[in-house]
Design an enzyme around this catalytic site. Sequence first.
Site, PDB file in Angstrom:
ATOM      1  N   HIS A  78      33.814  42.547  45.168  1.00  0.00           N
ATOM      2  CA  HIS A  78      34.644  42.029  46.347  1.00  0.00           C
ATOM      3  C   HIS A  78      34.039  41.140  47.284  1.00  0.00           C
ATOM      4  CE1 HIS A  78      36.896  45.991  45.533  1.00  0.00           C
ATOM      5  NE2 HIS A  78      36.994  44.989  44.492  1.00  0.00           N
ATOM      6  N   HIS A 235      44.671  41.922  43.213  1.00  0.00           N
ATOM      7  CA  HIS A 235      43.490  42.478  43.180  1.00  0.00           C
ATOM      8  C   HIS A 235      42.657  41.907  41.728  1.00  0.00           C
ATOM      9  CE1 HIS A 235      40.303  44.876  44.546  1.00  0.00           C
ATOM     10  NE2 HIS A 235      39.990  45.040  43.154  1.00  0.00           N
ATOM     11  N   ASP A 239      38.954  40.158  42.024  1.00  0.00           N
ATOM     12  CA  ASP A 239      38.058  40.541  40.864  1.00  0.00           C
ATOM     13  C   ASP A 239      37.381  39.499  40.136  1.00  0.00           C
ATOM     14  OD1 ASP A 239      37.819  43.142  42.043  1.00  0.00           O
ATOM     15  OD2 ASP A 239      38.716  44.062  40.185  1.00  0.00           O
ATOM     16  N   HIS A 262      36.604  43.055  34.097  1.00  0.00           N
ATOM     17  CA  HIS A 262      35.088  42.532  34.110  1.00  0.00           C
ATOM     18  C   HIS A 262      34.403  42.280  33.045  1.00  0.00           C
ATOM     19  CE1 HIS A 262      35.501  43.373  38.636  1.00  0.00           C
ATOM     20  NE2 HIS A 262      35.815  44.541  38.635  1.00  0.00           N
TER      21      HIS A 262
HETATM   22 ZN   LIG Z   1      37.874  45.250  42.480  1.00  0.00          ZN
END
Ligand SMILES: [Zn+2]
Length: 298
Positions: A78, A235, A239, A262
């Site tokens: 973040h 969100h 990310d 991720h």
């Molecule tokens: Zn996150």
Amino acid sequence: MFLQRTIRKRAEVIGIGLHTGEPTRLTFCPAPENTGIYFVRRDLPGRPAISTRADLVTATTMATTLGGCEFSVSTVDHCLSTLAALRLDNLFIELDGPEIPIGDGSAEPFLKAIVDAGLVEQEQPRRYAYISQPIYYGTDEKYAYVLPYNGLRITCTIEFPHPRIGRQNLDIDINEHSFAREVARARTFGFLRDVEALRSRGLARGGSLDNAVVLDSQEILNPGGLRWADEFVRHKVLDALGDLVTLGMPLMGHLVLYKAGHDMMNRLVRKILESPDSYRHIELGAELPEVSLDGTYS
Ligand SMILES: [Zn+2]
């Protein structure tokens, strides 16, 4: 000409670590031209520093961790997302421990700290990675790819078999204005069953309804509900933008994500770096408008 930028003066973010639950403090510090972005563990002897490069990403479960030497820095996403949106090129980020403060689970505390401190332009031009050929990573079930594009655009689709999430899509041109308005306040989210499993492993000790959207099998448990009905996909964009920082230079391209987290982002970034024919280093000419932060965030 777009010049490199750093922060005008030191700026602090104080909070707790998501996994340790311990108080921690982060300080953004100005850095010279051509430095890049480094995390500095000022709590350790010799104040070791680590670069934000894709090959130093050691864990991608829930959040991104940088390591590979004798220490690590976790939950960097973040914070890095904010730097990507604000186009900060050079920065030392000093930390009192192994984790970035989680804040409210969004990028807002970092955005506010940096915007309050202000940005300064430096002498050297910024160099972008301009995507000239598509690069693809993934399978039919989930994937991430980049396409040539004059700007930075993210198209993200998620699908969760949950009545409050389902299928969500966001297509957004990223700049400091759109980030502040549409993305920065989107919080991280998790499922109650996973939180309980993490706690039993000694993780997520700092996690609470104050720093994440938590869902049981049917509902959202946060008393205040959501900030947007599609806060979840917003969100994910946040990310992904943070993971792009590990490219080591700002991306000019269109990032398309389908159910990608991720780990997939890290693999895509590594693939870009391993495909030098697919991107060019460019500096942007003086004919492009300067961007200003004035009045865009309050
Ligand atoms: Zn996150």
